[in-house]
Scaffold this motif. Structure first.
Motif, short mmCIF file in Angstrom:
data_model
loop_
_atom_site.label_atom_id
_atom_site.label_comp_id
_atom_site.label_asym_id
_atom_site.label_seq_id
_atom_site.Cartn_x
_atom_site.Cartn_y
_atom_site.Cartn_z
N GLU A 31 15.75 14.58 -15.94
CA GLU A 31 16.40 15.59 -15.10
C GLU A 31 16.79 15.00 -13.75
O GLU A 31 17.89 15.24 -13.24
CB GLU A 31 15.45 16.78 -14.92
CG GLU A 31 16.05 17.92 -14.13
CD GLU A 31 15.06 19.07 -13.95
OE1 GLU A 31 15.15 19.75 -12.92
OE2 GLU A 31 14.21 19.29 -14.85
N LEU A 32 15.89 14.23 -13.15
CA LEU A 32 16.17 13.64 -11.84
C LEU A 32 17.26 12.57 -11.93
O LEU A 32 18.15 12.52 -11.07
CB LEU A 32 14.89 13.05 -11.25
CG LEU A 32 13.84 14.08 -10.81
CD1 LEU A 32 12.52 13.39 -10.47
CD2 LEU A 32 14.34 14.88 -9.62
N PHE A 33 17.20 11.72 -12.94
CA PHE A 33 18.24 10.70 -13.10
C PHE A 33 19.60 11.35 -13.31
O PHE A 33 20.61 10.89 -12.77
CB PHE A 33 17.93 9.79 -14.30
CG PHE A 33 16.85 8.77 -14.06
CD1 PHE A 33 16.79 8.05 -12.88
CD2 PHE A 33 15.89 8.52 -15.04
CE1 PHE A 33 15.80 7.09 -12.67
CE2 PHE A 33 14.90 7.58 -14.86
CZ PHE A 33 14.85 6.86 -13.66
N ALA A 34 19.65 12.42 -14.10
CA ALA A 34 20.91 13.11 -14.36
C ALA A 34 21.45 13.76 -13.10
O ALA A 34 22.65 13.76 -12.84
CB ALA A 34 20.73 14.16 -15.46
N ARG A 35 20.56 14.31 -12.27
CA ARG A 35 20.98 15.02 -11.07
C ARG A 35 21.27 14.08 -9.89
O ARG A 35 22.27 14.21 -9.19
CB ARG A 35 19.90 16.03 -10.67
CG ARG A 35 20.33 16.96 -9.54
CD ARG A 35 19.18 17.80 -9.05
NE ARG A 35 18.25 16.99 -8.28
CZ ARG A 35 16.98 17.32 -8.03
NH1 ARG A 35 16.48 18.44 -8.53
NH2 ARG A 35 16.21 16.54 -7.33
N ASP A 36 20.36 13.12 -9.66
CA ASP A 36 20.42 12.29 -8.45
C ASP A 36 20.85 10.85 -8.69
O ASP A 36 21.03 10.10 -7.75
CB ASP A 36 19.06 12.29 -7.75
CG ASP A 36 18.59 13.69 -7.38
OD1 ASP A 36 19.45 14.56 -7.14
OD2 ASP A 36 17.37 13.92 -7.35
N GLY A 37 20.98 10.47 -9.96
CA GLY A 37 21.35 9.11 -10.28
C GLY A 37 20.16 8.16 -10.23
O GLY A 37 19.09 8.51 -9.75
N TYR A 38 20.41 6.96 -10.73
CA TYR A 38 19.35 5.96 -10.76
C TYR A 38 18.89 5.60 -9.36
O TYR A 38 17.70 5.61 -9.06
CB TYR A 38 19.84 4.71 -11.50
CG TYR A 38 18.83 3.60 -11.53
CD1 TYR A 38 17.86 3.57 -12.51
CD2 TYR A 38 18.84 2.59 -10.57
CE1 TYR A 38 16.90 2.56 -12.55
CE2 TYR A 38 17.90 1.58 -10.59
CZ TYR A 38 16.93 1.57 -11.57
OH TYR A 38 15.99 0.57 -11.58
N ALA A 39 19.85 5.26 -8.50
CA ALA A 39 19.50 4.83 -7.14
C ALA A 39 18.87 5.96 -6.33
O ALA A 39 18.03 5.71 -5.46
CB ALA A 39 20.74 4.30 -6.43
N GLY A 40 19.26 7.20 -6.62
CA GLY A 40 18.76 8.33 -5.84
C GLY A 40 17.45 8.90 -6.33
O GLY A 40 16.94 9.88 -5.78
N THR A 41 16.88 8.30 -7.37
CA THR A 41 15.61 8.77 -7.92
C THR A 41 14.55 7.71 -7.72
O THR A 41 14.75 6.55 -8.08
CB THR A 41 15.74 9.06 -9.43
OG1 THR A 41 16.75 10.06 -9.63
CG2 THR A 41 14.44 9.56 -10.03
N SER A 42 13.43 8.10 -7.12
CA SER A 42 12.33 7.16 -6.91
C SER A 42 11.14 7.52 -7.79
O SER A 42 11.05 8.63 -8.30
CB SER A 42 11.90 7.18 -5.44
OG SER A 42 11.29 8.43 -5.14
N ILE A 43 10.25 6.57 -7.92
CA ILE A 43 9.01 6.82 -8.64
C ILE A 43 8.26 7.96 -7.97
O ILE A 43 7.68 8.82 -8.63
CB ILE A 43 8.14 5.55 -8.69
CG1 ILE A 43 8.77 4.53 -9.66
CG2 ILE A 43 6.71 5.85 -9.10
CD1 ILE A 43 8.77 4.95 -11.12
N ARG A 44 8.30 8.00 -6.66
CA ARG A 44 7.63 9.09 -5.93
C ARG A 44 8.24 10.44 -6.30
O ARG A 44 7.52 11.43 -6.49
CB ARG A 44 7.74 8.87 -4.42
CG ARG A 44 7.19 10.03 -3.61
CD ARG A 44 7.30 9.78 -2.13
NE ARG A 44 6.22 8.92 -1.72
CZ ARG A 44 5.94 8.62 -0.45
NH1 ARG A 44 6.72 9.09 0.51
NH2 ARG A 44 4.94 7.85 -0.15
#
Length: 198
Positions: A31-44
């Protein structure tokens, strides 16, 4: 009492619990990768979404890169399985290709589909991750390579160029399709007419 007959240690995770928690982590990351992209998603970000600190999160995943590859591969496998199910039992080569195209179009236009956002994020991932994505994508495209090879096309059509143009149109549909004037099936028909297989 035999040690092997005891229940799980206090605090120990059962395999079922671990699998369930891992599935939650993967779903949250997707969900986070789809919404924020790879660069915009952190492990945190992923950890916060599922209520785990970074160290605990690594119990379920190897790395952000590996997680992205897994989600990308799962999305493509789901799409491939859906297309193969749709063309099963269809014997006419042109009808098989047409059915595969309609199915891929429906997948790409599904707002809950992960294939479009993950594919659009392709250039933002590190090079080593991109290589893995390309390998899996090539395997997915082999399905269409086979379908195009078997189809009856006009004389002089380069089948590799034809396949690339067809997939480019279908894979970019989410960026240009607007519901209303034509139904999804009508749009699929227009694409197929443009590419001379209906």
């Amino acid at each position: 009492m035999d040690i092997m007959s005891r229940g799980p240690r206090k605090g120990a995770k059962s395999q079922g619990d671990t699998a369930t928690r891992e599935a939650e982590v993967v779903a949250a990351a997707a969900e986070l990768f789809a919404r924020d992209g790879y660069a915009g998603t952190s492990i945190r970000d992923i950890g916060e979404k599922v209520g785990l600190l970074g160290g605990s999160l690594y119990y379920y995943i190897r790395s952000k890169e590996a997680l992205f590859v897994r989600i990308h591969d799962d999305a493509l496998q789901t799409a491939e399985d859906r297309i193969r199910a749709a063309i099963e039992g269809v014997t006419d080569p042109n009808a098989r290709l047409a059915t595969a195209c309609r199915t891929l179009l429906a997948i790409q236009l599904d707002p809950n589909s992960l294939t479009t956002p993950l594919m659009n994020d392709f250039r933002s991932v590190p090079g080593n991750v991109r290589e893995q994505l390309v390998e899996r994508r090539d395997a997915f495209e082999d399905l269409f390579r086979d379908l195009v090879r078997e189809a009856s096309l006009p004389a002089g059509v380069d089948r590799e160029v034809y396949r690339i143009l067809l997939l480019t149109t279908l894979n970019s549909a989410a960026s240009w399709y607007r519901p209303g004037r034509l139904s999804l099936d009508e749009v699929a028909q227009q694409i197929l007419r443009t590419y001379s297989i209906t």
